[in-house]
Write an enzyme that holds these catalytic residues in place. Structure first.
Site, PDB file in Angstrom:
ATOM      1  N   GLU A 126       0.860  -1.197   0.000  1.00 38.44           N
ATOM      2  CA  GLU A 126       0.000   0.000   0.000  1.00 38.44           C
ATOM      3  C   GLU A 126       0.884   1.231   0.000  1.00 38.44           C
ATOM      4  OE1 GLU A 126      -2.254  -0.310   3.604  1.00 38.44           O
ATOM      5  OE2 GLU A 126      -3.492  -1.949   2.848  1.00 38.44           O
TER       6      GLU A 126
ATOM      7  N   LYS B   8       2.432   4.547   1.441  1.00 42.84           N
ATOM      8  CA  LYS B   8       2.594   5.054   2.799  1.00 42.84           C
ATOM      9  C   LYS B   8       2.272   6.536   2.781  1.00 42.84           C
ATOM     10  CE  LYS B   8       5.519   4.887   6.820  1.00 42.84           C
ATOM     11  NZ  LYS B   8       5.130   6.197   7.298  1.00 42.84           N
TER      12      LYS B   8
ATOM     13  N   ARG C  32      -2.284   9.336  11.892  1.00 40.40           N
ATOM     14  CA  ARG C  32      -3.113   8.158  12.083  1.00 40.40           C
ATOM     15  C   ARG C  32      -4.480   8.573  12.596  1.00 40.40           C
ATOM     16  NH1 ARG C  32      -0.553   2.896  13.027  1.00 40.40           N
ATOM     17  NH2 ARG C  32      -2.225   1.371  12.800  1.00 40.40           N
TER      18      ARG C  32
ATOM     19  N   ARG D 217      -2.850   8.577  17.088  1.00 38.79           N
ATOM     20  CA  ARG D 217      -1.901   7.488  17.311  1.00 38.79           C
ATOM     21  C   ARG D 217      -1.661   7.258  18.797  1.00 38.79           C
ATOM     22  NH1 ARG D 217       3.048   6.124  18.454  1.00 38.79           N
ATOM     23  NH2 ARG D 217       4.345   4.886  17.073  1.00 38.79           N
TER      24      ARG D 217
ATOM     25  N   GLU E  40      -5.198   6.654   7.759  1.00 41.97           N
ATOM     26  CA  GLU E  40      -4.290   7.801   7.816  1.00 41.97           C
ATOM     27  C   GLU E  40      -4.979   8.967   7.113  1.00 41.97           C
ATOM     28  OE1 GLU E  40      -1.186   7.503   9.214  1.00 41.97           O
ATOM     29  OE2 GLU E  40       0.069   9.049   8.299  1.00 41.97           O
TER      30      GLU E  40
ATOM     31  N   PHE F 213      -7.315   1.802   5.926  1.00 41.08           N
ATOM     32  CA  PHE F 213      -6.580   0.601   5.539  1.00 41.08           C
ATOM     33  C   PHE F 213      -6.905  -0.636   6.370  1.00 41.08           C
ATOM     34  CE2 PHE F 213      -3.404   3.440   7.684  1.00 41.08           C
ATOM     35  CZ  PHE F 213      -3.301   2.751   8.875  1.00 41.08           C
TER      36      PHE F 213
ATOM     37  N   ARG G   1       4.680  -3.822  17.298  1.00 38.09           N
ATOM     38  CA  ARG G   1       5.501  -3.495  16.146  1.00 38.09           C
ATOM     39  C   ARG G   1       6.113  -4.811  15.690  1.00 38.09           C
ATOM     40  NH1 ARG G   1       7.284   1.392  14.655  1.00 38.09           N
ATOM     41  NH2 ARG G   1       7.192   2.470  16.625  1.00 38.09           N
TER      42      ARG G   1
HETATM   43  P1  ATP Z   1       5.471   4.596  13.899  1.00 38.93           P
HETATM   44  O1  ATP Z   1       5.816   3.368  13.121  1.00 38.93           O
HETATM   45  O2  ATP Z   1       6.016   4.611  15.268  1.00 38.93           O
HETATM   46  O3  ATP Z   1       4.051   5.013  13.771  1.00 38.93           O
HETATM   47  P2  ATP Z   1       5.998   7.041  12.651  1.00 38.93           P
HETATM   48  O4  ATP Z   1       4.837   7.684  13.249  1.00 38.93           O
HETATM   49  O5  ATP Z   1       7.284   7.773  12.532  1.00 38.93           O
HETATM   50  O6  ATP Z   1       6.360   5.697  13.321  1.00 38.93           O
HETATM   51  P3  ATP Z   1       6.314   5.668  10.360  1.00 38.93           P
HETATM   52  O7  ATP Z   1       7.315   4.867  11.064  1.00 38.93           O
HETATM   53  O8  ATP Z   1       6.833   6.546   9.318  1.00 38.93           O
HETATM   54  O9  ATP Z   1       5.512   6.551  11.300  1.00 38.93           O
HETATM   55  O10 ATP Z   1       5.234   4.663   9.775  1.00 38.93           O
HETATM   56  C1  ATP Z   1       4.118   4.097  10.411  1.00 38.93           C
HETATM   57  C2  ATP Z   1       2.926   4.994  10.237  1.00 38.93           C
HETATM   58  O11 ATP Z   1       2.612   5.175   8.861  1.00 38.93           O
HETATM   59  C3  ATP Z   1       1.625   4.460  10.775  1.00 38.93           C
HETATM   60  O12 ATP Z   1       1.544   4.688  12.161  1.00 38.93           O
HETATM   61  C4  ATP Z   1       0.581   5.243  10.006  1.00 38.93           C
HETATM   62  O13 ATP Z   1       0.291   6.437  10.696  1.00 38.93           O
HETATM   63  C5  ATP Z   1       1.280   5.609   8.717  1.00 38.93           C
HETATM   64  N1  ATP Z   1       0.724   4.992   7.506  1.00 38.93           N
HETATM   65  C6  ATP Z   1       0.655   5.609   6.310  1.00 38.93           C
HETATM   66  N2  ATP Z   1       0.144   4.821   5.368  1.00 38.93           N
HETATM   67  C7  ATP Z   1      -0.146   3.649   5.958  1.00 38.93           C
HETATM   68  C8  ATP Z   1      -0.707   2.420   5.482  1.00 38.93           C
HETATM   69  N3  ATP Z   1      -1.061   2.238   4.231  1.00 38.93           N
HETATM   70  N4  ATP Z   1      -0.846   1.421   6.381  1.00 38.93           N
HETATM   71  C9  ATP Z   1      -0.481   1.585   7.679  1.00 38.93           C
HETATM   72  N5  ATP Z   1       0.059   2.725   8.168  1.00 38.93           N
HETATM   73  C10 ATP Z   1       0.225   3.752   7.317  1.00 38.93           C
END
Ligand code: ATP
Length: 570
Positions: free
Chosen positions: A243, A245, A250, A265, A294, A334, A409
């Site tokens: 998918e 990103k 969130r 989140r 998201e 998602f 995680r």
């Molecule tokens: P964390 O993994 O701790 O959330 P973060 O907030 O820095 O770290 P990333 O590590 O960059 O975020 O990636 C995870 C986040 O990506 C998810 O928490 C969600 O908010 C976002 N996200 C975006 N697109 C998607 C998707 N298709 N499926 C799941 N998560 C997604």
């Protein structure tokens, strides 16, 4: 249970460095508690009076508490403030001032009074709150007053984490730590430590049979691990659902009929911030459901997504309507975790996604995240390029057969991002533990370098990983200094493992995003330390100011850093 019994345990816990000892003390209290009392203890230990996601908070300023203390103990507010200035802890001041000898206050009574203090709001509530708090403090003997004062200002200084509490819970009920994992699962599914405690104390392991998933109680979101290539994704899952990103925030959406609530989140309610999503949900979602997704701002004119720095402007309490017109959001759904009274978390991802498509009507605001199921590395690379061209952050790869695991995680979700300016494949979310004043020009700004740490989940503490002196503008540095000085501490807190001596230690609260060239071994830092050498960030620089969507414990963890280090070696 007498409140004194609990206060005494808090005092003992504050005095020990050992987590095991802390667990034993807490288990001793829980053993004597009724299920209802266990619930109260769960909340009070977290500095709350209900589950964290509920809006009802104590939120009492130190100044206000000083006023109530003056009233309760018949002193001048000025003298309370002076003593507070010297002691640095309102709790200590309250302890000295209370002259009550008998311990008459019940735990339940203290809790219900704290709750009504939190509930009194609106016109004339200032006076009412003051009277109530003063009257509660008056009923307290010295040690009780100490912990009541600390509770109301939200600074308990005991250092017991959720995990310590869960360990203690299992220990109290069964004499062993055997139910810790199940308890953690219940907590991740409900985000309500009090509920978990009460049910477990009432029913023992039978409590695990009932699902604690409830509408309008957010689940702790599932998180992703980092991957550094398409091949690595396919090493971990044969086929992956790929998918885009989306780089926004969130949103966990709970809805039934017209009643829609949104959570962030870190489990804060954000319903009022995003009215267009609420409105769209009422039209587009056909069933009672909990949906994970998201949201990000979309530019209709150029048909492109805005970067995170723009989207984040939508996180605000005031001026919501205007900003909404300027930067309308789209939500990409998602996952579907719950439908018509039933949890779907045990279904394989592909099934949940199918269901999700079925219950969302076409519309402009809520869309289902597109996906491609593939086992080919070339195809994954192609998708990655395609998404980057569309200004997305990269891709998410999900195991089509995996369950939804709240709060975890795990390998079931992998994220592949464009590598940043530096050489590290991903940025690190670092929690600010303190700062050094620095020399020369920097000293004028007040901060020479920030001491950055990561979260060690197993030990429930923070370990240092970098001294960060670049990346922030002068204006940001000055602003940050003010914010940090509001949460400064007299000495290094127990939970921080550090060889560095900060000029100013602060409460672990703010998370910043940092990039670096490499992770290296260094004797200066304590992250994942082995033989006196920890892991550290080489040439770290801040790439984004405070991440409002993360709390200290949402920072990157020690085990993630260890994994990044291992990967880098390859
Ligand atoms: P964390 O993994 O701790 O959330 P973060 O907030 O820095 O770290 P990333 O590590 O960059 O975020 O990636 C995870 C986040 O990506 C998810 O928490 C969600 O908010 C976002 N996200 C975006 N697109 C998607 C998707 N298709 N499926 C799941 N998560 C997604």
């Amino acid at each position: 249970m007498k409140f004194y019994f609990f206060a005494k345990a808090l005092e003992q816990m504050a005095d020990t460095e050992s987590r095991n000892e802390m667990t034993d003390i807490l288990a001793g209290v829980l053993k004597k508690a009724s299920p209802k009392e266990a619930r109260i203890i769960a909340y009070l230990l977290q500095g709350e009076i209900g589950p964290q996601f509920k809006k009802l908070k104590l939120n009492i300023a130190e100044n206000f508490c000083s006023e109530a203390m003056a009233k309760a103990f018949g002193k001048k507010k000025k003298s309370i403030k002076e003593n507070y200035g010297k002691a640095g802890d309102l709790g200590d001041v309250a302890r000295k001032l209370s002259k009550k000898e008998k311990h008459t206050l019940e735990l339940k009574q203290a809790y219900s009074e704290l709750k009504s203090i939190a509930e009194s709001s609106g016109a004339g509530s200032h006076q009412e709150k003051l009277e109530r708090l003063a009257s509660l403090l008056k009923k307290a003997a010295p040690l009780e007053a100490k912990y009541l004062a600390r509770m109301v200002v939200g600074d308990l200084r005991v250092g017991a984490s959720t995990y310590t509490f869960l360990d203690a819970l299992s220990l109290a009920k069964t004499g062993k730590g055997e139910f810790r994992e199940e308890l953690e699962r219940q907590y991740n599914n409900s985000s309500d430590l009090g509920l978990v405690a009460e049910e477990f104390m009432k029913k023992g392991k039978d409590a695990f049979e009932a699902s604690v998933i409830q509408l309008y109680s957010p689940l702790r979101p599932q998180l992703a691990q980092r991957a550094s290539s398409a091949d690595e994704i396919l090493e971990s899952m044969k086929k992956a659902a790929i998918e885009p990103k989306y780089d926004g925030f969130r949103v966990q959406l709970h809805c039934k009929g017209k009643k829609v609530k949104l959570y962030s989140r870190n489990l804060k309610e954000t319903t009022d911030m995003f009215p267009e999503i609420v409105k769209a949900a009422r039209k587009q979602i056909k069933e009672e459901a909990i949906i994970d997704g998201e949201a990000l701002a979309y530019d209709e004119n150029t048909e492109s997504f805005y970067p995170f720095q723009i989207t984040i402007q939508r996180k605000r309490k005031y001026g919501v309507e205007e900003k909404m017109k300027e930067l309308p959001l789209r939500m990409f759904a998602f996952d579907l975790l719950y439908k018509k009274g039933k949890s779907l978390m045990q279904l394989p991802y592909r099934k949940r996604k199918e269901e999700l498509k079925r219950i969302i009507k076409k519309g402009k605001t809520i869309e289902v995240a597109e996906e491609t199921i593939t086992g080919k590395s070339a195809e994954i690379k192609e998708l990655f390029e395609k998404y980057l061209d569309r200004d997305l952050e990269g891709l998410m790869a999900k195991d089509p057969n995996s369950h939804y695991i709240a709060g975890a995680r795990k390998h079931a979700w992998l994220k592949l991002k464009q590598s940043y300016r530096g050489k590290l494949a991903d940025t690190v979310d670092v929690v600010i533990l303190g700062y050094l004043r620095g020399k020369g020009k920097r000293a004028k700004l007040g901060i020479g370098a920030l001491i950055g740490g990561v979260y060690n989940e197993r030990e429930d503490g923070f370990e240092t990983i970098a001294k960060i002196g670049s990346g922030l503008s002068e204006k940001q540095t000055k602003k940050l200094k003010k914010m940090l000085d509001k949460i400064r501490l007299k000495k290094k807190p127990k939970k921080v493992k550090s060889k560095l001596d900060a000029d100013v230690w602060v409460k672990a609260k703010y998370v910043i995003e940092v990039t670096a060239d490499q992770i290296t071994r260094s004797p200066t830092h304590t992250c994942a330390s082995e033989k006196g050498k920890g892991l550290s960030l080489r040439f770290p620089r801040t790439v984004s100011f405070i991440r409002a969507d993360k709390d200290a414990k949402d920072a990157t963890t020690t085990s993630e850093i260890r994994r990044m280090f291992e990967k880098q070696k390859k």
